[in-house]
Write a protein that holds these residues in place. Structure first.
Motif, PDB file in Angstrom:
ATOM      1  N   LEU A   7     -54.698 -62.114 -61.728  1.00 36.95           N
ATOM      2  CA  LEU A   7     -56.035 -62.643 -61.964  1.00 36.95           C
ATOM      3  C   LEU A   7     -56.566 -63.342 -60.712  1.00 36.95           C
ATOM      4  CD1 LEU A   7     -55.574 -64.113 -65.569  1.00 36.95           C
ATOM      5  CD2 LEU A   7     -56.646 -61.941 -64.924  1.00 36.95           C
ATOM      6  N   VAL A   8     -55.667 -64.038 -60.016  1.00 34.62           N
ATOM      7  CA  VAL A   8     -56.051 -64.680 -58.751  1.00 34.62           C
ATOM      8  C   VAL A   8     -56.482 -63.629 -57.729  1.00 34.62           C
ATOM      9  CG1 VAL A   8     -55.218 -66.051 -56.798  1.00 34.62           C
ATOM     10  CG2 VAL A   8     -54.580 -66.684 -59.131  1.00 34.62           C
ATOM     11  N   LEU A  44     -61.399 -56.762 -68.866  1.00 31.67           N
ATOM     12  CA  LEU A  44     -60.946 -57.094 -67.512  1.00 31.67           C
ATOM     13  C   LEU A  44     -60.759 -55.829 -66.681  1.00 31.67           C
ATOM     14  CD1 LEU A  44     -58.341 -59.931 -68.230  1.00 31.67           C
ATOM     15  CD2 LEU A  44     -60.456 -60.185 -66.892  1.00 31.67           C
ATOM     16  N   VAL A  45     -60.108 -54.835 -67.264  1.00 35.26           N
ATOM     17  CA  VAL A  45     -59.872 -53.572 -66.558  1.00 35.26           C
ATOM     18  C   VAL A  45     -61.197 -52.874 -66.256  1.00 35.26           C
ATOM     19  CG1 VAL A  45     -58.920 -51.240 -66.780  1.00 35.26           C
ATOM     20  CG2 VAL A  45     -57.552 -53.210 -67.473  1.00 35.26           C
ATOM     21  N   LEU A  46     -62.058 -52.786 -67.262  1.00 36.01           N
ATOM     22  CA  LEU A  46     -63.329 -52.079 -67.101  1.00 36.01           C
ATOM     23  C   LEU A  46     -64.217 -52.749 -66.065  1.00 36.01           C
ATOM     24  CD1 LEU A  46     -65.221 -49.835 -68.037  1.00 36.01           C
ATOM     25  CD2 LEU A  46     -66.036 -51.357 -69.849  1.00 36.01           C
ATOM     26  N   ALA A 100     -70.500 -56.717 -62.568  1.00 42.24           N
ATOM     27  CA  ALA A 100     -69.085 -56.558 -62.919  1.00 42.24           C
ATOM     28  C   ALA A 100     -68.317 -57.847 -62.647  1.00 42.24           C
ATOM     29  CB  ALA A 100     -68.481 -55.404 -62.121  1.00 42.24           C
ATOM     30  N   ALA A 101     -68.617 -58.496 -61.514  1.00 44.70           N
ATOM     31  CA  ALA A 101     -67.961 -59.765 -61.172  1.00 44.70           C
ATOM     32  C   ALA A 101     -68.325 -60.851 -62.173  1.00 44.70           C
ATOM     33  CB  ALA A 101     -68.359 -60.199 -59.762  1.00 44.70           C
ATOM     34  N   ALA A 128     -61.495 -63.968 -66.608  1.00 46.68           N
ATOM     35  CA  ALA A 128     -60.206 -64.236 -65.971  1.00 46.68           C
ATOM     36  C   ALA A 128     -59.822 -65.706 -66.108  1.00 46.68           C
ATOM     37  CB  ALA A 128     -60.265 -63.848 -64.495  1.00 46.68           C
ATOM     38  N   MET A 129     -60.812 -66.595 -65.994  1.00 48.91           N
ATOM     39  CA  MET A 129     -60.547 -68.025 -66.157  1.00 48.91           C
ATOM     40  C   MET A 129     -60.072 -68.330 -67.567  1.00 48.91           C
ATOM     41  SD  MET A 129     -63.805 -69.630 -64.091  1.00 48.91           S
ATOM     42  CE  MET A 129     -64.092 -69.243 -62.359  1.00 48.91           C
TER      43      MET A 129
END
Length: 392
Positions: free
Chosen positions: A8-9, A71-73, A104-105, A112-113
């Motif tokens: 994730l980082v 997350l993957v997508l 996407a970001a 992710a957080m």
């Protein structure tokens, strides 16, 4: 610390890299695409505003999707957008790919957080969260200088190739290492808006205006530094700024705990304004060793108040409505990116109607305006607290 956090980082690191590396590549992109520096700077605006709008909206619209799948997508779309950025043949198409990458970001980063806190015991959630957030700062410290060096050593297109490759590694890592992650309780946009009040809105305006001032200069830092020093590859200056930013985050958090968020924020804004104004004074020196040393010093110091104000600002925001902390912080992130986008627009306007030599001065003025607004907000909050608790 759970090793699965590293993937994730890596994701937040490469997003931070993609966000900040543009500043070091603007002259090359502008030249290759046959546009002005000011027009090329709107790539930063596109990314930042798309992120600012996308984070709360897409976060709500995609809420029912599984966390790992999303997350993957989102990271795969981010990878594809950067891959396309490396091969587009027009500025308009590059603009579109930057917007797609930002959206996407905007999905990946907050997710992710949140995911990081589910991978560790309750007692380590704060550390896990800070660990993932630190990936963005490391993107500024290491990723942006590396990407800038690649872009100057070869072409700017290879900088996007670098981002795409690391992003794809992140996709594979998520697929292999991350377990199924449960969703938290759903929160609608209407519920998010309930966390607002007048003081919170004014404090968010401090973030928008202060960040606009800072990123007026950061977006156009390459032509500014080249004008002062005659050095075209500014990766070393970006590295110094990144080191200062990391130190600023630590100092800002420490001072917030020791002397309070209001005092820390006021000191940070004041110091930031001085350093930004200094960049408009340095062009009076001819390109020389002294000019290079002074630019290096300002680059290093700039990151301290510039990033030191973030912990203080967020701590102050939370204090205004502690029961809605997560909602307030989500809008704080949007305010930050809105300021980044506006910085590129305003800075481009200054360049268009005057020159890069005045960008630092314009930045300083905006940061001073943010300081004045915060002083008003802080006094109003203190007055309200005194009225509510006259014995305190």
């Amino acid at each position: 610390m759970n090793y699965r956090l590293l993937i994730l980082v890596l994701g937040t690191f490469i997003i931070g890299t993609d966000d900040f590396v543009i500043a070091g590549l603007l002259p090359n992109i502008a030249s290759d695409m046959n546009v002005t520096i000011a027009v090329a700077g709107q790539l930063v605006t596109a990314f930042a505003i798309a992120y600012a709008i996308g984070a709360p909206v897409l976060g709500t619209l995609t809420f029912n999707m599984p966390v790992k799948t999303l997350l993957v997508l989102s990271m795969f779309v981010f990878t594809s957008a950067n891959g396309l950025s490396a091969i587009v043949t027009s500025f308009e198409l590059l603009f579109v790919t930057r917007v797609i990458a930002a959206l996407a970001a905007a999905v990946f980063t907050p997710l992710a957080m949140a995911a990081s806190t589910s991978l560790v015991p309750d007692t380590m959630r704060g550390k896990a969260l800070s660990f993932v957030i630190a990936g963005i700062t490391v993107g500024l410290i290491l990723g942006a200088p590396i990407g800038t060096w690649i872009g100057n050593a070869m072409t700017w297109r290879y900088s996007f190739v670098f981002v795409a490759v690391v992003s794809f590694v992140t996709v594979i890592g998520i697929l292999i290492f991350l377990p199924k992650i449960e969703r938290e309780a759903s929160v609608s946009i209407k519920e998010r808006l309930k966390s607002f009040n007048k003081m919170i809105v004014l404090t968010l305006s401090v973030s928008v205006i202060g960040t606009t001032g800072g990123f007026m200069t950061y977006t156009y830092i390459a032509p500014i530094i080249t004008e002062i020093t005659n050095i075209e590859n500014i990766s070393i200056f970006l590295l110094l700024l990144g080191i200062g930013a990391l130190f600023g985050n630590l100092v800002g958090g420490y001072l917030t705990d020791r002397i309070g968020a209001p005092t820390t924020l006021k000191l940070s804004l004041f110091g930031f304004a001085i350093l930004l104004a200094a960049l408009s004074l340095l062009p009076v020196l001819n390109p020389s060793t002294l000019a290079i040393v002074l630019v290096g010093l300002i680059s290093l110091l700039w990151g301290i108040p510039g990033f030191g104000m973030n912990p203080a600002l967020n701590a102050f925001l939370i204090s205004l409505n502690p029961t809605q902390a997560s909602m307030i912080l989500s809008f704080s992130a949007s305010a930050l990116y809105m300021g980044i986008g506006l910085g590129a627009i305003v800075g481009g306007g200054v360049i268009r109607f005057s020159s890069v030599n005045y960008v630092g001065l314009g930045s300083s003025i905006l940061v001073i305006v943010a300081l004045m607004i915060f002083i008003f907000v802080n006094r109003a909050v203190n007055k309200k607290a005194t009225t509510a608790n006259p014995t305190v």
